[in-house]
Design an enzyme around this catalytic site. Structure first.
Site, short mmCIF file in Angstrom:
data_model
loop_
_atom_site.label_atom_id
_atom_site.label_comp_id
_atom_site.label_asym_id
_atom_site.label_seq_id
_atom_site.Cartn_x
_atom_site.Cartn_y
_atom_site.Cartn_z
N GLU A 1 11.46 -41.01 -89.21
CA GLU A 1 11.49 -39.60 -89.58
C GLU A 1 10.68 -39.36 -90.85
O GLU A 1 9.91 -38.40 -90.93
CB GLU A 1 12.93 -39.13 -89.77
CG GLU A 1 13.03 -37.66 -90.16
CD GLU A 1 14.45 -37.14 -90.12
OE1 GLU A 1 14.99 -36.97 -89.00
OE2 GLU A 1 15.03 -36.91 -91.20
N ARG B 1 -15.26 -18.11 -105.25
CA ARG B 1 -14.70 -17.08 -106.11
C ARG B 1 -15.39 -17.10 -107.47
O ARG B 1 -15.48 -18.14 -108.12
CB ARG B 1 -13.20 -17.34 -106.29
CG ARG B 1 -12.49 -16.38 -107.24
CD ARG B 1 -12.45 -14.98 -106.68
NE ARG B 1 -11.60 -14.12 -107.50
CZ ARG B 1 -11.61 -12.80 -107.44
NH1 ARG B 1 -12.44 -12.18 -106.61
NH2 ARG B 1 -10.80 -12.09 -108.19
N GLN C 1 -13.13 -25.77 -116.48
CA GLN C 1 -12.38 -27.02 -116.53
C GLN C 1 -10.91 -26.83 -116.18
O GLN C 1 -10.29 -27.69 -115.54
CB GLN C 1 -12.51 -27.64 -117.92
CG GLN C 1 -12.06 -29.09 -117.99
CD GLN C 1 -12.36 -29.69 -119.35
OE1 GLN C 1 -11.67 -29.41 -120.32
NE2 GLN C 1 -13.41 -30.50 -119.42
#
Length: 372
Positions: A235, A261, A272
């Site tokens: 799982e 953008r 940065q």
């Protein structure tokens, strides 16, 4: 790199991603997408050819599930798919009688039957050796009383694997029983509303003198903890391989957005503050990849991986939350709008630190293994 398995679901991307925002908002299980998922062959990857499976091992199955996470934007559907493989199919293949395998495995692999395993109770899910749901032997049947909670796929499941107590609390008191939906004495509650993974329904089960034939037992009486241990390893590895694919796509899309953008005349990727945040996202994803790969290989070799599994689950689930937070921050206003899906990734990530053993439980295990 098993690219054939990674790309297994890619041709169905359009179907798997259809109406994700609307279905997420409604908290609705995507039955049409489930049909598409059945066609991909993903549900057959891990199972034996004699029952119609593809016969791939653990690590190759992880690669296929990673590909699903990368392809599908519907994390709830992906989560239900992982549960489908692990909840009943995996323990049936390993522990069940030939008769039960022949009866159920083909329909589990085809997706005709939707499955769920019932472990967690209202008192909690971490203390599995002290379950309150009990089964008493009555001739060639078990009679089950009690209830379960937070059961993934329960509201839509056709087949359940119940973890019940048949002896004293402890590792030898658990037994696993296979029960079909609609069996008298079994009541399935409605889907419960939740923050994320909203297209993967969870619900409650209650047992009122539920009679289950002994022939429907998976493994020996008292071997339920062994079954649970086997299942939980897979799982973690299967479910968080999907998470790895989702995180990989998240980083790719965030990088593309940051390059496109522009603010103050420059792409925001040139700042940065943004580039370092993306670098940290990338580090988290690749760290998660290494933990999953190494731990999967160790489990496949049947080596002791108790520490590795606890660490992997913690690292990957927490990396998922942090990378989702970073993506929201980098996308700014778009990050909080539902139409872009970035905030949905964050909501979907939250439960990963809780299901399959909370981060706190994982750290307890690591501390215990360290001798603390």
């Amino acid at each position: 790199m098993d690219d054939d398995l990674f790309d297994l679901t890619a041709p169905w991307a359009e179907q798997l991603n259809a109406n994700t925002s609307e279905l997420d908002a409604a908290g609705e299980f995507p039955h049409d997408k489930w049909k598409a998922l059945r066609e991909t062959g993903l549900l057959r990857v891990h199972f034996a050819p004699e029952f119609g499976g593809a016969g791939h091992g653990l690590t190759r199955t992880m690669r296929a599930l990673e590909g699903l996470g990368h392809t599908s934007r519907d994390a709830g559907l992906s989560f239900s798919a992982s549960t489908q493989i692990v909840s009943v199919g995996v323990p049936l293949q390993r522990f069940a009688t030939q008769e039960l395998k022949e009866k159920y495995l083909p329909r589990i692999m085809s997706g005709e039957l939707i499955t769920a395993h019932a472990i967690t109770e209202s008192s909690g899910g971490s203390d599995a050796m002290n379950l309150a749901s009990v089964a008493r032997r009555d001739g060639d049947h078990y009679v089950v009383s009690g209830d379960k909670m937070f059961i993934t796929n329960a509201p839509v499941a056709d087949l359940f694997l119940l973890y019940v107590r048949t002896g004293k609390p402890g590792p030898f008191g658990l037994t696993t029983l296979l029960v079909e939906a609609g069996t008298p004495g079994l009541t399935v509650g409605p889907a419960m509303d939740k923050i994320g993974l909203r297209t993967s329904p969870i619900g409650t089960l209650s047992f009122d003198e539920l009679r289950v034939p002994v022939s429907q037992r998976v493994g020996q009486e008292g071997s339920g903890f062994r079954v649970l241990d086997y299942v939980m390893k897979r799982e973690v590895l299967f479910g968080f391989s999907i998470t790895l694919g989702e995180m990989t796509r998240r980083v790719e899309e965030t990088i593309a957005f940051a390059k496109e953008r522009r603010q103050f005349g420059r792409p925001i990727s040139s700042y940065q503050g943004i580039s370092h945040k993306i670098a940290d996202m990338k580090i988290r994803v690749e760290t998660a990849r290494k933990w999953l790969a190494d731990t999967g290989a160790k489990v496949e070799r049947n080596e002791d991986a108790a520490f590795d599994l606890a660490a992997t689950k913690t690292v990957v689930s927490e990396a998922n939350v942090q990378t989702a937070l970073d993506a929201v921050q980098i996308h700014g206003g778009r990050g909080v709008l539902t139409e872009y899906g970035v905030e949905r990734d964050l909501r979907n990530s939250i439960a990963g630190t809780i299901y399959s053993g909370t981060s706190e439980i994982q750290r307890n295990r690591i501390a215990m293994l360290a001798g603390l």
